[in-house]
Scaffold this motif. Structure first.
Motif, PDB file in Angstrom:
ATOM      1  N   ASN A   1       0.813  -1.210   0.000  1.00 55.68           N
ATOM      2  CA  ASN A   1       0.000   0.000   0.000  1.00 55.68           C
ATOM      3  C   ASN A   1       0.850   1.264   0.000  1.00 55.68           C
TER       4      ASN A   1
ATOM      5  N   PHE B   1       2.997   4.262  -1.336  1.00 56.79           N
ATOM      6  CA  PHE B   1       3.097   5.103  -2.521  1.00 56.79           C
ATOM      7  C   PHE B   1       4.205   6.115  -2.294  1.00 56.79           C
ATOM      8  N   ARG B   2       4.784   6.608  -3.367  1.00 62.38           N
ATOM      9  CA  ARG B   2       5.763   7.692  -3.282  1.00 62.38           C
ATOM     10  C   ARG B   2       5.003   9.009  -3.262  1.00 62.38           C
TER      11      ARG B   2
ATOM     12  N   ASN C   1       3.064   7.331  -9.282  1.00 62.13           N
ATOM     13  CA  ASN C   1       2.800   5.983  -8.788  1.00 62.13           C
ATOM     14  C   ASN C   1       2.116   5.094  -9.820  1.00 62.13           C
TER      15      ASN C   1
ATOM     16  N   LEU D   1      -0.858   5.134 -11.327  1.00 67.65           N
ATOM     17  CA  LEU D   1      -2.175   4.694 -10.875  1.00 67.65           C
ATOM     18  C   LEU D   1      -3.222   4.899 -11.956  1.00 67.65           C
TER      19      LEU D   1
ATOM     20  N   GLU E   1      -7.752   0.628  -7.021  1.00 68.37           N
ATOM     21  CA  GLU E   1      -6.604   1.541  -6.914  1.00 68.37           C
ATOM     22  C   GLU E   1      -6.991   2.836  -6.202  1.00 68.37           C
TER      23      GLU E   1
ATOM     24  N   ARG F   1      -7.205   1.957  -2.529  1.00 64.27           N
ATOM     25  CA  ARG F   1      -5.847   1.826  -1.977  1.00 64.27           C
ATOM     26  C   ARG F   1      -5.229   3.193  -1.712  1.00 64.27           C
ATOM     27  N   LEU F   2      -5.398   4.104  -2.675  1.00 61.61           N
ATOM     28  CA  LEU F   2      -4.846   5.453  -2.521  1.00 61.61           C
ATOM     29  C   LEU F   2      -5.522   6.184  -1.364  1.00 61.61           C
TER      30      LEU F   2
END
Length: 169
Positions: A6, A8-9, A62, A64, A71, A74-75
């Motif tokens: 999970n 993310f940058r 990321n 997405l 997605e 998740r974000l």
């Protein structure tokens, strides 16, 4: 926060919890729009809402697909967790730092301290120059005021020495 699937940058534009909150509100609004679009009559023309530059950067960085429900979810979950648990560094300056300086600072902090660190910038005009850095368990006063306080005796000795020399002339 553990780095898992999970994770993310974060773009350098995401500096504080406020920025994370904005991203979260924007992705929630996009999620609501897409859910409503799914129940509309087929063939109805609707235009996707515009997204901010920051959200666009987050999506691109990321890789997405925000049309995908999984997605987006998740974000959203990542942003909720980030807002609640991200490491935060408080830095106080005597004046507002330039946005370019803040971006360079957050880049350095994410490369050297933690990839999800957030920054809270404060103002303390009485520090002169430098900054005061505070985390949950550390405090560093790197200000000119503190430096003068630490070297008070040396400063006073130099002043008295200079006064004695000028009186001797």
């Amino acid at each position: 926060m553990e780095q898992d699937n999970n994770f993310f940058r974060l773009p350098t534009g995401v500096v504080s919890q406020v920025d994370v909150g904005r991203l979260l509100r924007e992705i929630e609004a996009l999620d609501e729009f897409l859910e409503q679009s799914a129940v509309r009559k087929p063939g109805t023309q609707v235009q996707m809402p515009r997204t901010s530059k920051l959200l666009d950067e987050m999506i691109q960085m990321n890789k997405l697909n925000v049309v995908n429900v999984a997605e987006r979810t998740r974000l959203m979950n990542f942003l909720i967790t980030l807002r609640a648990k991200a490491p935060i560094i408080h830095i106080s300056f005597s004046a507002d730092p330039a946005p370019l300086f803040t971006q360079k600072l957050i880049t350095w902090l994410r490369e050297n301290i933690h990839p999800l660190v957030l920054l809270k910038v404060g103002l303390q005009p009485n520090i002169g120059a430098g900054c005061v850095v505070r985390t949950t368990n550390k405090f560093f006063d790197l200000s000119l005021r503190q430096d003068f306080a630490n070297k008070h005796d040396l400063l006073m000795a130099k002043i008295h020495g200079a006064t004695q020399e000028s009186l001797a002339k």
